[in-house]
Design a protein around this motif. Sequence first.
Motif, PDB file in Angstrom:
ATOM      1  N   LYS A 151       0.628  -1.565  -0.104  1.00 54.18           N
ATOM      2  CA  LYS A 151      -0.131  -0.230  -0.244  1.00 54.18           C
ATOM      3  C   LYS A 151       0.691   0.847  -0.268  1.00 54.18           C
ATOM      4  CE  LYS A 151      -4.271  -0.109   2.619  1.00 54.18           C
ATOM      5  NZ  LYS A 151      -4.746  -0.277   3.881  1.00 54.18           N
ATOM      6  N   GLU A 152       2.083   1.380   0.286  1.00 54.03           N
ATOM      7  CA  GLU A 152       3.123   2.773   0.707  1.00 54.03           C
ATOM      8  C   GLU A 152       3.455   2.693  -0.516  1.00 54.03           C
ATOM      9  OE1 GLU A 152       5.460   2.470   3.697  1.00 54.03           O
ATOM     10  OE2 GLU A 152       4.641   1.822   5.382  1.00 54.03           O
ATOM     11  N   LEU A 153       4.022   1.911  -1.454  1.00 57.50           N
ATOM     12  CA  LEU A 153       4.277   2.174  -3.634  1.00 57.50           C
ATOM     13  C   LEU A 153       3.342   2.935  -3.806  1.00 57.50           C
ATOM     14  CD1 LEU A 153       6.867   0.750  -4.558  1.00 57.50           C
ATOM     15  CD2 LEU A 153       4.727  -0.840  -5.862  1.00 57.50           C
ATOM     16  N   PRO A 154       3.898   4.056  -4.638  1.00 61.65           N
ATOM     17  CA  PRO A 154       3.294   5.040  -5.319  1.00 61.65           C
ATOM     18  C   PRO A 154       2.911   4.626  -6.466  1.00 61.65           C
ATOM     19  CG  PRO A 154       6.241   6.141  -4.950  1.00 61.65           C
ATOM     20  CD  PRO A 154       5.843   4.677  -4.292  1.00 61.65           C
ATOM     21  N   LEU A 155       2.223   4.012  -6.657  1.00 61.93           N
ATOM     22  CA  LEU A 155       1.777   2.792  -8.291  1.00 61.93           C
ATOM     23  C   LEU A 155       0.338   2.446  -8.476  1.00 61.93           C
ATOM     24  CD1 LEU A 155       3.291   1.902 -10.923  1.00 61.93           C
ATOM     25  CD2 LEU A 155       3.393   0.453  -9.829  1.00 61.93           C
ATOM     26  N   ASP A 156       0.024   3.135  -9.287  1.00 61.22           N
ATOM     27  CA  ASP A 156      -1.674   1.874  -9.181  1.00 61.22           C
ATOM     28  C   ASP A 156      -1.757   1.693 -10.651  1.00 61.22           C
ATOM     29  OD1 ASP A 156      -2.319   3.559  -6.810  1.00 61.22           O
ATOM     30  OD2 ASP A 156      -2.023   5.754  -7.887  1.00 61.22           O
ATOM     31  N   SER A 157      -0.825   1.723 -11.616  1.00 63.12           N
ATOM     32  CA  SER A 157      -1.785   0.915 -12.620  1.00 63.12           C
ATOM     33  C   SER A 157      -0.203   0.150 -12.963  1.00 63.12           C
ATOM     34  CB  SER A 157      -2.168   1.790 -13.408  1.00 63.12           C
ATOM     35  OG  SER A 157      -1.478   3.002 -13.717  1.00 63.12           O
ATOM     36  N   ILE A 158      -0.080  -0.523 -13.896  1.00 61.29           N
ATOM     37  CA  ILE A 158       0.893  -1.428 -14.616  1.00 61.29           C
ATOM     38  C   ILE A 158       0.547  -2.268 -15.560  1.00 61.29           C
ATOM     39  CG2 ILE A 158       0.196  -3.823 -13.779  1.00 61.29           C
ATOM     40  CD1 ILE A 158       3.728  -3.821 -12.798  1.00 61.29           C
ATOM     41  N   THR A 159       1.069  -2.348 -17.107  1.00 61.63           N
ATOM     42  CA  THR A 159       0.681  -2.624 -17.979  1.00 61.63           C
ATOM     43  C   THR A 159       1.369  -4.135 -18.651  1.00 61.63           C
ATOM     44  OG1 THR A 159       3.031  -2.286 -19.188  1.00 61.63           O
ATOM     45  CG2 THR A 159       0.869  -0.495 -19.488  1.00 61.63           C
ATOM     46  N   ILE A 189      -8.881 -13.481  -6.837  1.00 63.39           N
ATOM     47  CA  ILE A 189      -9.041 -11.889  -6.569  1.00 63.39           C
ATOM     48  C   ILE A 189      -9.419 -12.248  -4.784  1.00 63.39           C
ATOM     49  CG2 ILE A 189      -9.791  -9.949  -8.208  1.00 63.39           C
ATOM     50  CD1 ILE A 189     -12.510 -11.484  -8.310  1.00 63.39           C
ATOM     51  N   GLY A 190     -10.319 -13.603  -4.763  1.00 61.62           N
ATOM     52  CA  GLY A 190     -11.058 -13.505  -3.713  1.00 61.62           C
ATOM     53  C   GLY A 190     -10.106 -13.675  -1.939  1.00 61.62           C
ATOM     54  N   TYR A 191      -9.326 -13.477  -2.530  1.00 60.35           N
ATOM     55  CA  TYR A 191      -7.631 -13.747  -1.311  1.00 60.35           C
ATOM     56  C   TYR A 191      -7.062 -12.529  -1.162  1.00 60.35           C
ATOM     57  CZ  TYR A 191      -6.866 -18.592  -1.226  1.00 60.35           C
ATOM     58  OH  TYR A 191      -7.272 -19.877  -0.408  1.00 60.35           O
ATOM     59  N   VAL A 192      -7.799 -11.668  -2.282  1.00 60.02           N
ATOM     60  CA  VAL A 192      -7.146 -10.053  -2.292  1.00 60.02           C
ATOM     61  C   VAL A 192      -8.241  -9.447  -0.723  1.00 60.02           C
ATOM     62  CG1 VAL A 192      -7.318  -7.243  -2.762  1.00 60.02           C
ATOM     63  CG2 VAL A 192      -6.642  -8.942  -3.916  1.00 60.02           C
ATOM     64  N   THR A 193      -7.122  -8.526   0.044  1.00 60.11           N
ATOM     65  CA  THR A 193      -7.553  -7.600   0.983  1.00 60.11           C
ATOM     66  C   THR A 193      -6.981  -6.367   1.057  1.00 60.11           C
ATOM     67  OG1 THR A 193      -5.699  -8.433   2.189  1.00 60.11           O
ATOM     68  CG2 THR A 193      -7.257 -10.381   2.511  1.00 60.11           C
ATOM     69  N   ASN A 194      -7.422  -5.304   2.580  1.00 60.98           N
ATOM     70  CA  ASN A 194      -7.091  -4.014   3.123  1.00 60.98           C
ATOM     71  C   ASN A 194      -5.501  -3.729   3.008  1.00 60.98           C
ATOM     72  OD1 ASN A 194      -9.521  -3.431   2.046  1.00 60.98           O
ATOM     73  ND2 ASN A 194     -10.592  -3.330   4.165  1.00 60.98           N
ATOM     74  N   ASP A 195      -5.475  -5.277   3.237  1.00 63.58           N
ATOM     75  CA  ASP A 195      -3.665  -5.064   3.203  1.00 63.58           C
ATOM     76  C   ASP A 195      -2.463  -4.180   2.635  1.00 63.58           C
ATOM     77  OD1 ASP A 195      -3.989  -5.478   6.519  1.00 63.58           O
ATOM     78  OD2 ASP A 195      -4.150  -7.559   6.151  1.00 63.58           O
ATOM     79  N   VAL A 196      -3.494  -5.339   1.243  1.00 65.46           N
ATOM     80  CA  VAL A 196      -2.308  -5.061   0.062  1.00 65.46           C
ATOM     81  C   VAL A 196      -3.440  -4.177  -0.633  1.00 65.46           C
ATOM     82  CG1 VAL A 196      -1.524  -6.893   0.077  1.00 65.46           C
ATOM     83  CG2 VAL A 196      -3.072  -6.882  -1.700  1.00 65.46           C
ATOM     84  N   LYS A 197      -2.344  -3.535  -1.795  1.00 68.57           N
ATOM     85  CA  LYS A 197      -3.221  -2.837  -2.918  1.00 68.57           C
ATOM     86  C   LYS A 197      -3.182  -3.412  -4.551  1.00 68.57           C
ATOM     87  CE  LYS A 197      -1.759   1.312  -3.783  1.00 68.57           C
ATOM     88  NZ  LYS A 197      -0.491   2.734  -4.749  1.00 68.57           N
ATOM     89  N   VAL A 198      -4.152  -2.812  -5.001  1.00 68.84           N
ATOM     90  CA  VAL A 198      -4.754  -3.802  -6.433  1.00 68.84           C
ATOM     91  C   VAL A 198      -4.934  -2.453  -7.046  1.00 68.84           C
ATOM     92  CG1 VAL A 198      -6.399  -5.228  -7.750  1.00 68.84           C
ATOM     93  CG2 VAL A 198      -6.920  -5.227  -5.494  1.00 68.84           C
ATOM     94  N   LEU A 199      -3.677  -3.552  -8.666  1.00 67.77           N
ATOM     95  CA  LEU A 199      -2.874  -2.517  -9.807  1.00 67.77           C
ATOM     96  C   LEU A 199      -4.259  -2.409 -10.964  1.00 67.77           C
ATOM     97  CD1 LEU A 199       0.778  -2.579  -9.293  1.00 67.77           C
ATOM     98  CD2 LEU A 199      -0.982  -1.201  -8.748  1.00 67.77           C
TER      99      LEU A 199
END
Length: 274
Positions: free
Chosen positions: A109-117, A198-208
């Motif tokens: 969540k601290e990484l300043p990245l929101d998208s990727i190709t 996606i079923g494992y994603v939590t608020n502890d990480v950021k999804v790009l």
Amino acid sequence: MKKLLIVGFILSIIALAFSDTLVIKGSNTIFPVSQLWIEEIKTLYPDLIITLEGAGSSTGIASLFNGTADIANSSRWLKKEEITQMAKEEKYFIPIVLAYDGIAIIVNKELPLDSITIQELADIYTGKISQWNQLNPNLPNQRIVAYSRNTASGTFETFSENVLKGEKMSPNIQMLESSQAEINAVSRNKYAIAYTGIGYVTNDVKVLSVEGIMPTKLNILNSIYPISRPLYTFIDATNGYPQKGPVKQYISFGLSKRGQELVEEAGYVAAYGF
């Protein structure tokens, strides 16, 4: 008292011998869905004994071949060699789509990245890019810590096919045994990246977003999200589709309205009744 204990033990063994059993092995991605299904199936069929393992899609399909599982959960389609083996052994496995999934790309969540190709992902996982500032000069001058599922995983197979497109994954990528392990690892390391259902994603990480597209329900269902996939359950129908018994009970429940509601509760996209 001792005699009563012995009699009780014998009766429990007899009851176990006459109980219906169901063995499910395979995908770690589908594991949470099966867990929810089993909890409710046990209320409908209290005498049904069910065991569940989630070591990876390949292990489930292998177990179906060697007869140590009744159902194989798989987050990928059959490999060519598995189809060849079916023909050789004169076996017939039926695929049943139970849900849809998007492989989410996650970072700290601290990484300043929101998208990727897709190309950037491929460059990271093949080792062409090893520092975050190689991806973007505004990112930290820090080594990328990339995590992957192991090679028994259907998620690994899908990611390799859709992202790496035939290229080999770098030996520097850290392989993990489960999706939950990936979530934990990325949440602890601010320079980490991984991929997971996606079923494992939590608020502890950021999804790009990938190619500018987020893995939303509609984007996954319509395969607009670039790394979308169906999730399968395979059953052995060599002697015909099961008309009764534990396999039939499990599949019928999973495809029912309630079963598909539980798919959504697990964080995936229902395949039926949308």
